[in-house]
Design a protein around this motif. Structure first.
Motif, PDB file in Angstrom:
ATOM      1  N   ARG A  67     -61.361 -39.478 -30.321  1.00 44.10           N
ATOM      2  CA  ARG A  67     -62.096 -38.360 -29.739  1.00 44.10           C
ATOM      3  C   ARG A  67     -63.493 -38.289 -30.349  1.00 44.10           C
ATOM      4  O   ARG A  67     -63.660 -38.551 -31.544  1.00 44.10           O
ATOM      5  N   ARG A  71     -65.157 -32.799 -30.403  1.00 44.74           N
ATOM      6  CA  ARG A  71     -63.968 -32.349 -29.672  1.00 44.74           C
ATOM      7  C   ARG A  71     -62.795 -32.336 -30.647  1.00 44.74           C
ATOM      8  O   ARG A  71     -62.276 -33.390 -31.005  1.00 44.74           O
ATOM      9  N   TYR A  97     -65.164 -27.009 -22.524  1.00 42.78           N
ATOM     10  CA  TYR A  97     -64.374 -27.249 -21.315  1.00 42.78           C
ATOM     11  C   TYR A  97     -63.538 -28.523 -21.402  1.00 42.78           C
ATOM     12  O   TYR A  97     -62.386 -28.550 -20.947  1.00 42.78           O
ATOM     13  N   ARG A  98     -64.095 -29.577 -21.961  1.00 44.25           N
ATOM     14  CA  ARG A  98     -63.348 -30.834 -22.010  1.00 44.25           C
ATOM     15  C   ARG A  98     -62.122 -30.713 -22.905  1.00 44.25           C
ATOM     16  O   ARG A  98     -61.027 -31.165 -22.546  1.00 44.25           O
ATOM     17  N   SER A  99     -62.294 -30.109 -24.079  1.00 42.97           N
ATOM     18  CA  SER A  99     -61.131 -29.925 -24.956  1.00 42.97           C
ATOM     19  C   SER A  99     -60.118 -28.986 -24.318  1.00 42.97           C
ATOM     20  O   SER A  99     -58.913 -29.215 -24.391  1.00 42.97           O
ATOM     21  N   ASP A 102     -58.089 -30.904 -21.784  1.00 43.15           N
ATOM     22  CA  ASP A 102     -57.113 -31.797 -22.410  1.00 43.15           C
ATOM     23  C   ASP A 102     -55.908 -31.023 -22.930  1.00 43.15           C
ATOM     24  O   ASP A 102     -54.758 -31.425 -22.743  1.00 43.15           O
ATOM     25  N   LEU A 125     -61.204 -28.331 -15.973  1.00 42.07           N
ATOM     26  CA  LEU A 125     -61.571 -29.657 -15.482  1.00 42.07           C
ATOM     27  C   LEU A 125     -62.838 -29.606 -14.631  1.00 42.07           C
ATOM     28  O   LEU A 125     -63.738 -30.439 -14.770  1.00 42.07           O
ATOM     29  N   ALA A 128     -65.897 -28.933 -16.722  1.00 45.04           N
ATOM     30  CA  ALA A 128     -66.273 -30.120 -17.482  1.00 45.04           C
ATOM     31  C   ALA A 128     -66.847 -31.212 -16.601  1.00 45.04           C
ATOM     32  O   ALA A 128     -67.329 -32.222 -17.111  1.00 45.04           O
ATOM     33  N   GLU A 130     -65.082 -33.014 -14.504  1.00 50.02           N
ATOM     34  CA  GLU A 130     -64.092 -34.074 -14.310  1.00 50.02           C
ATOM     35  C   GLU A 130     -63.395 -33.855 -12.968  1.00 50.02           C
ATOM     36  O   GLU A 130     -62.229 -33.455 -12.893  1.00 50.02           O
ATOM     37  N   LEU A 370     -72.748 -31.732 -22.866  1.00 48.70           N
ATOM     38  CA  LEU A 370     -72.526 -31.798 -21.425  1.00 48.70           C
ATOM     39  C   LEU A 370     -73.831 -31.608 -20.673  1.00 48.70           C
ATOM     40  O   LEU A 370     -74.063 -32.245 -19.630  1.00 48.70           O
TER      41      LEU A 370
END
Length: 635
Positions: A67, A71, A97-99, A102, A125, A128, A130, A370
């Motif tokens: 990682r 994060r 947001y990404r963490s 996940d 998601l 982020a 994604e 980001l």
């Protein structure tokens, strides 16, 4: 502070668009995606953990082996559902947001039927960026028969991206109608209605599409927003006269995308001179290189193609961008603004305004890495507009990537040497790094570019250059800049305070300095720095008892500031309150003064008292004598 919207709307349109967008946001928050905000504070009812092979697509087939440092990885001792859920909640609260995505997906691996977890993961998601994993999750939710309105919106976006217009129309028409929907298709929601109108155009039903837009424009307050899209649709089918009639209305087309679209429409109507005149009359055009490039092409007689909208998917992307822009234009940007902008990016990856607004929102939410990804996408598109670079420099600075920020500022001034704001940004960045002498020429250049015709625009660079000059040891020039800035803004508390405190610190013109600072206090009575200046002015004038009250207010406002506590100790000492003075000096030391010299002076006051320190400084040119070197130890 809200990020500047990438798609500003004319003032009259903004008011009605804001109401509509906020109504939509309220519906999303309470009816469409209940977990988007609730999950941050609600306690999740823990259900029995079930093993389930969930979200192979949503989680992605490849996971990074290591990682990134920013994060946080889940602690090894966390097992089951509770740990990942709590980690996800914490990450979401921090806008990581990404963490958050996940961790929510880890929790879903333990329980793949929890609607709260699914919706939270979907929000994270999308935020982020994604979108492929978000789309897979939305499909999973639909297959399970538990799709939320956000999941349905993602699915509709995917249909638009794939050009499946008939399926998109059917999906919108199948939406349940709220009680006040009347006979509006798709339940009457404005976003759904505008998506449906663009889908009709994509399905080859131009007449029905234009009629749908016109019907939407009759909704209370919706006309400015809808008519802009109607103009784009008209231009797309070749009705440039009808498009120009709509775009000429300032409430419809007075924003950057509207200006570009209108220039293209006028060019298609062989009215290049009118297009040039329109661009010349557009405020801020000189700071938008792509608008200047359009103007140059028109001035040379080139006919501009109408490519503001290439496909109906571009139109839907602008629907999302419009709502995202409005939701971002408040003092505290609505988190749903980022959702809308991400959907716009997904549909139109080369829409620079979407990437710019996403970057600005991410900056506002503290997600600088980001944000940098969005600026990188702009560079990949060749869209190096100054406003984006200025925002990027700010993002890098706030992320404490000062070397990168300085390189970006130098690149901006090299690419656009005519842009005063670029030189101001460079000066500010150098000043922040204590490169005061280097900052001065940057402000010099900015002021020469601004000239004397825009005095209000000169105020800040004069003030900033004054600070740089004062810190570089050139007070006479600094004083001149401060006084010039005060002529422009006589009631600027920042300048009044800085000039007043500088004079006090130099023990010069103390009566005038006191008046300057007193005026600053009148303007900002609760500002700790200004109260400190007032107390220090009284101290320098020997009015110690009068200095106590403002200094105590300053300490109350800035209890964690070492210098303010040090000043409080000096004032207490001279007011005859030695024991309290020593307490304040101890506190100032514990707060770790910025300079070693300041810490040494505080320790000297604690050991010998302020009177002795002042006497030593008086006999040593105003500075505390250097300590004698320790004798060398014998072998």
């Amino acid at each position: 502070m809200a990020p500047a919207a990438a798609l500003p709307i004319a003032a009259a349109a903004a008011r009605v668009a804001s109401r509509i967008a906020k109504d939509w946001a309220k519906a999303v928050t309470t009816r469409l995606i209940p977990l988007a905000l609730i999950a941050l504070t609600a306690t999740l009812p823990l259900r029995p953990v079930v093993a389930a092979p969930l979200l192979a697509q949503a989680q992605g087939q490849e996971q990074p082996a290591v990682r990134p440092a920013h994060r946080p990885a889940a602690p090894a001792e966390i097992h089951g559902l509770a740990g990942p859920y709590m980690a996800a909640r914490m990450a979401a609260i921090q806008n990581d947001y990404r963490s958050a995505a996940d961790y929510y997906l880890q929790a879903l691996a333990q329980n793949d039927t929890d609607g709260y977890l699914q919706d939270s993961a979907l929000v994270a998601l999308i935020s982020a960026g994604e979108m492929e994993r978000a789309t897979a999750l939305a499909l999973t939710m639909s297959d399970q028969g538990r799709a939320t309105e956000l999941a349905k919106l993602v699915q509709r976006t995917e249909l638009a991206r794939a050009g499946r217009w008939d399926d998109l129309i059917k999906a919108i028409d199948a939406a349940p109608s709220p009680e006040d929907a009347g006979d509006m298709p798709g339940g009457g929601a404005l976003v759904d209605g505008m998506m449906r109108a663009w889908a009709l155009l994509g399905a080859g039903k131009a007449g029905e599409s234009l009629s749908a837009f016109k019907k939407l424009a009759t909704l209370r307050g919706a006309a400015p927003m809808v008519n802009y899209h109607l103009a784009l649709a008209k231009a797309k089918v070749g009705d440039f006269e009808g498009a120009e009639e709509l775009l000429a209305d300032p409430t419809t087309g007075a924003h950057i995308l509207g200006v570009v679209a209108r220039a293209q429409v006028l060019s298609q109507l062989e009215r290049d001179k009118d297009a040039v005149a329109m661009l010349d009359a557009t405020p801020g055009v000189a700071e938008e290189p792509h608008l200047l490039a359009l103007r140059d092409r028109l001035a040379k007689g080139q006919t501009l193609p109408f490519d503001s909208i290439r496909t109906p998917a571009d139109g839907i992307a602008q629907v999302f961008l419009t709502f995202g822009s409005v939701l971002a234009s408040t003092d505290e940007p609505d988190p749903l603004a980022l959702i809308h902008v991400r959907l716009a990016e997904y549909l139109a990856p080369d829409m620079g305004e979407a990437h710019l607004l996403a970057a600005q929102l991410l900056q506002g939410f503290g997600q600088f890495d980001l944000a940098e990804r969005e600026f990188e996408k702009l560079r990949e598109l060749g869209d190096m507009r100054p406003i984006a670079e200025l925002a990027r420099i700010d993002a890098l600075t706030r992320a404490e990537r000062l070397d990168d920020a300085e390189k970006a500022a130098l690149a901006l001034t090299a690419t656009h040497p005519e842009l005063a704001q670029g030189w101001i940004a460079l000066g500010d960045l150098l000043r922040q790094q204590d490169k005061f002498a280097q900052a001065v020429p940057a402000y010099d250049k900015a002021l020469s570019l601004i000239g004397d015709k825009a005095p209000e625009a000169r105020w800040f660079p004069l003030y900033a250059r004054g600070i740089a000059l004062e810190r570089a040891g050139k007070f006479p020039q600094a004083e001149s800049d401060f006084r010039a800035a005060l002529k422009i803004r006589p009631d600027s508390p920042q300048v009044l305070n800085y000039l007043g405190y500088s004079l006090v610190d130099r023990n010069e013109k103390l009566d005038e300095a006191l008046k300057l600072i007193q005026r600053a206090v009148e303007l900002r009575p609760d500002d700790g720095y200004i109260l400190d200046s007032l107390a220090w002015a009284y101290f320098r004038l020997g009015r110690y008892d009068e200095a106590v009250a403002p200094m105590e207010r300053a300490v109350a406002a800035m209890a964690g500031d070492s210098l303010v506590n040090d000043h409080m100790g000096d004032i207490y000492w001279m007011a005859g309150r030695q024991r309290e003075a020593e307490i304040q000096w101890h506190r100032a030391l514990s707060l770790k003064p910025d300079k070693d010299e300041d810490a040494r002076r505080i320790r000297a006051k604690l050991e010998h008292g302020l009177d002795a320190v002042l006497e030593q400084e008086k006999s040593n040119g105003g500075r505390l004598p250097e300590p004698a070197p320790e004798p060398a130890k014998a072998d």
